[in-house]
Design a protein around this motif. Structure first.
Motif, PDB file in Angstrom:
ATOM      1  N   ARG A 119      18.074 -27.898  39.620  1.00  0.00           N
ATOM      2  CA  ARG A 119      19.186 -27.761  40.576  1.00  0.00           C
ATOM      3  C   ARG A 119      19.126 -28.866  41.623  1.00  0.00           C
ATOM      4  O   ARG A 119      20.159 -29.454  41.984  1.00  0.00           O
ATOM      5  N   SER A 174      20.586 -26.781  34.203  1.00  0.00           N
ATOM      6  CA  SER A 174      19.612 -26.029  34.996  1.00  0.00           C
ATOM      7  C   SER A 174      19.657 -24.532  34.700  1.00  0.00           C
ATOM      8  O   SER A 174      18.643 -23.841  34.787  1.00  0.00           O
ATOM      9  N   GLU A 175      20.833 -24.007  34.367  1.00  0.00           N
ATOM     10  CA  GLU A 175      20.962 -22.571  34.109  1.00  0.00           C
ATOM     11  C   GLU A 175      21.021 -22.246  32.620  1.00  0.00           C
ATOM     12  O   GLU A 175      21.274 -21.110  32.237  1.00  0.00           O
TER      13      GLU A 175
END
Length: 315
Positions: free
Chosen positions: A177, A184-185
């Motif tokens: 992030r 990132s997710e």
């Protein structure tokens, strides 16, 4: 300065000192390898080559997605189609550990070839703490071998660099992030890819079945979470079982494959609980899978086992 920013600064400085020449990294597009690639690129620039290997075992549309991401990050990268090599290496292999070892060996062979072309002396890896812990040491404490740990040969001709080896998944997401990395997710994806979600011989036909099933599971669960019908799990996917069961195709009895659905909640991957998927979402998943592959799959089940006693992946 945040903890993630402090880590980034220290990691880049450490990589500048550790990498004394050209380096290569396997960048799958997952958060671990992508963060490692970005940190190494920040440290050594074009002396790093990020290599994405299309093993033929990736998820639906994944190669195109990763290619676009690497292009957008303006990183020195290369995409290699090695699918035929991987299917050949896995022909007749059904044992989970044998799959992981075979994939690990072939990954290293591919990278050694590319390293020689590039003149790389260093191999950067996205290894994180759970990979090392689950792979055990000297045969002790083994849960499952990770291709970037258990599959490495003793003499590989390159020095291994692991900037994330002391971190857990949520730590790495925080770094991603801070770096502005789009993945990132992204949910975790095993190094051996769909081979360990195929509890049978790894063939193009079997992988095509589990690939389509995984795509349906991801689509349905993401849609349900976006619509507020459930929380988005930490990881969610499908598994192709090695058994056939009786079913009905048209007006006749037929034997078809079974797909298991797995969705879990976790923070670091070391422990996990199965997610509570609403019945209507499971119904939609089952209907889409059996309708789209009615000549191949006739049964869908849901895994409600926590970790421990189970692992997240089935192999």
């Amino acid at each position: 300065m945040s903890g993630a920013d402090v880590f980034i600064t220290r990691a880049v400085e450490a990589l500048k000192k550790e990498i004394g020449g050209k380096a290569i990294i396997a960048c799958s597009g997952g958060v671990d390898s992508t963060v490692s690639a970005v940190l190494a690129s920040m440290a050594v620039g074009d002396r790093l080559l990020a290599v994405y290997v299309d093993t033929g075992l990736m998820r639906k549309g994944e190669t195109e997605e990763v290619r676009a991401m690497l292009e957008g990050m303006r990183m020195n990268y290369k995409v290699i189609d090695a699918s035929e090599e991987f299917f050949a290496a896995l022909r007749g292999v059904r044992d989970p550990e044998a799959k992981r070892k075979a994939i690990g060996r072939l990954f290293i062979e591919v990278f050694e070839r590319e390293a020689k072309k590039f003149g790389a002396e260093y191999l950067v890896q996205g290894t994180i703490a759970p990979d090392v812990l689950e792979s055990g040491k000297d045969g002790k404490g083994l849960v499952k071998s990770h291709h970037n740990v258990g599959g490495l040969p003793e003499e590989m001709g390159m020095k291994v660099v692991e900037p994330l080896v002391e971190l857990y998944k949520e730590d790495v997401r925080g770094i991603a992030r801070a770096l502005g990395i789009k993945s990132s997710e992204r949910q975790p994806f095993p190094g051996p890819a769909l081979s360990v979600r195929c509890l049978d011989e790894v063939t193009p036909e079997n992988i095509a079945i589990v690939r389509e099933a995984c795509a349906i599971v991801e689509d349905e669960i993401k849609g349900a979470a976006a619509g507020g019908r459930m929380e988005l799990p930490w990881q969610y996917f499908a598994i192709l079982l090695p058994t056939r069961s009786v079913g009905v195709h048209g007006d006749e009895r037929a034997y078809g494959r079974t797909i298991a659905v797995r969705a879990i909640s976790s923070k670091d991957g070391m422990t996990a609980t199965h997610s509570r998927i609403p019945p209507e979402v499971l119904d939609s998943i089952s209907k889409r899978i059996t309708d789209s592959m009615e000549d191949k799959v006739n049964r869908v089940v849901y895994d409600i086992t926590n970790k421990p006693p189970a692992t997240i992946e089935w192999e």
